[in-house]
Design a protein around this motif. Structure first.
Motif, PDB file in Angstrom:
ATOM      1  N   UNK A  52       0.837  -1.218   0.000  1.00  0.00           N
ATOM      2  CA  UNK A  52       0.000   0.000   0.000  1.00  0.00           C
ATOM      3  C   UNK A  52       0.862   1.255   0.000  1.00  0.00           C
ATOM      4  N   UNK A  53       0.354   2.297  -0.609  1.00  0.00           N
ATOM      5  CA  UNK A  53       1.059   3.573  -0.625  1.00  0.00           C
ATOM      6  C   UNK A  53       0.909   4.260   0.729  1.00  0.00           C
ATOM      7  N   UNK A  54       1.742   5.258   0.965  1.00  0.00           N
ATOM      8  CA  UNK A  54       1.668   6.029   2.204  1.00  0.00           C
ATOM      9  C   UNK A  54       0.307   6.733   2.296  1.00  0.00           C
ATOM     10  N   UNK A  55      -0.185   7.215   1.163  1.00  0.00           N
ATOM     11  CA  UNK A  55      -1.476   7.907   1.136  1.00  0.00           C
ATOM     12  C   UNK A  55      -2.587   6.957   1.558  1.00  0.00           C
ATOM     13  N   UNK A  56      -2.569   5.732   1.029  1.00  0.00           N
ATOM     14  CA  UNK A  56      -3.622   4.770   1.348  1.00  0.00           C
ATOM     15  C   UNK A  56      -3.560   4.368   2.827  1.00  0.00           C
ATOM     16  N   UNK A  57      -2.358   4.170   3.338  1.00  0.00           N
ATOM     17  CA  UNK A  57      -2.206   3.852   4.753  1.00  0.00           C
ATOM     18  C   UNK A  57      -2.783   4.975   5.619  1.00  0.00           C
ATOM     19  N   UNK A  58      -2.520   6.193   5.215  1.00  0.00           N
ATOM     20  CA  UNK A  58      -2.981   7.348   5.988  1.00  0.00           C
ATOM     21  C   UNK A  58      -4.501   7.454   5.963  1.00  0.00           C
ATOM     22  N   UNK A  59      -5.100   7.222   4.805  1.00  0.00           N
ATOM     23  CA  UNK A  59      -6.553   7.300   4.680  1.00  0.00           C
ATOM     24  C   UNK A  59      -7.226   6.219   5.517  1.00  0.00           C
ATOM     25  N   UNK A  60      -6.664   5.015   5.511  1.00  0.00           N
ATOM     26  CA  UNK A  60      -7.247   3.938   6.319  1.00  0.00           C
ATOM     27  C   UNK A  60      -7.109   4.232   7.808  1.00  0.00           C
ATOM     28  N   UNK A  61      -6.032   4.892   8.180  1.00  0.00           N
ATOM     29  CA  UNK A  61      -5.878   5.302   9.582  1.00  0.00           C
ATOM     30  C   UNK A  61      -6.970   6.306   9.947  1.00  0.00           C
TER      31      UNK A  61
END
Length: 216
Positions: A52-61
């Motif tokens: 996963x990209x950093x952006x996707x990780x952040x959105x899921x958080x």
């Protein structure tokens, strides 16, 4: 010292981006993320997947806040699972506290009669009183309508970073900082645990001192 918790504030801001994905499923950003991360499901059930990209990780958080603060406004009830969705207007949890008496994957529309009114008899047969009273108090639309996800902590159902920040703090600090805990505070913590519904129900009864015991 009066400084805000920047970690929680950041999570609340990211929750706003997650909320926009839910609100605008046809936007370019949503379509791109959907093609990469959740082709076979919806955003609410999307997971990290591989690489996963950093952006996707952040959105899921940020989505963790949405999960804790959003619930469903019932229309037809065909998109809302009885035991696995947030839909009951209760402060501690938006899900039933009753022991499972219906299939785990049952949907709310199974509790609505052909006249588009709650099946009161079925509800009281399958849920404890606290659940049943809250369910039958939920207003249903006069005409069948789609279920809608909304932010519980705003009268208009809109997400605001301020209330999202408070939810983020509860996620970060599930136990009160003070030495004493009320029963309701303890129950809020217990409900966050990943446990079978019957175990949660037992814990709730234990907290309420409702567990039957034999006397010798």
């Amino acid at each position: 010292m009066g400084f805000p918790d920047f970690v929680c504030f950041n999570q609340a801001l990211l929750a706003k981006q997650a909320c926009r994905i839910l609100q605008f499923p046809n936007s370019l950003v949503t379509k791109v993320l959907q093609a990469r991360y959740f082709k076979q499901t919806n955003f609410l059930h999307a997971k990290l997947r591989s690489n996963p990209s950093y952006i996707w990780r952040s959105i899921l958080w940020g989505k963790q806040v949405i999960h804790k603060g959003c619930r469903w406004r019932i229309g037809r009830g065909n998109n809302v699972q009885i035991y696995n969705s947030n839909w009951i207007p209760r402060g501690e949890t938006f899900r039933p506290i009753s022991i499972l008496s219906l299939p785990t994957d049952s949907y709310v529309n199974e509790l609505i009669g052909s006249d588009n009114k709650w099946d009161v008899t079925k509800i009281y047969q399958n849920f404890v009183k606290d659940d049943a009273e809250l369910i039958v108090s939920i207003p249903l639309p006069k005409e069948p309508a789609d279920d809608q996800l909304f932010w519980h902590y705003d009268k208009q159902g809109n997400y605001y970073v301020k209330s999202g920040f408070q939810i983020a703090q509860k996620i970060k600090f599930p136990f009160p900082l003070s030495g004493s805990k009320t029963n309701s505070e303890i129950w809020k913590v217990l409900w966050n645990f990943t446990l079978p519904a019957k175990v949660k129900n037992f814990m709730w009864r234990a907290i309420k001192n409702l567990v039957p015991i034999s006397e010798h």
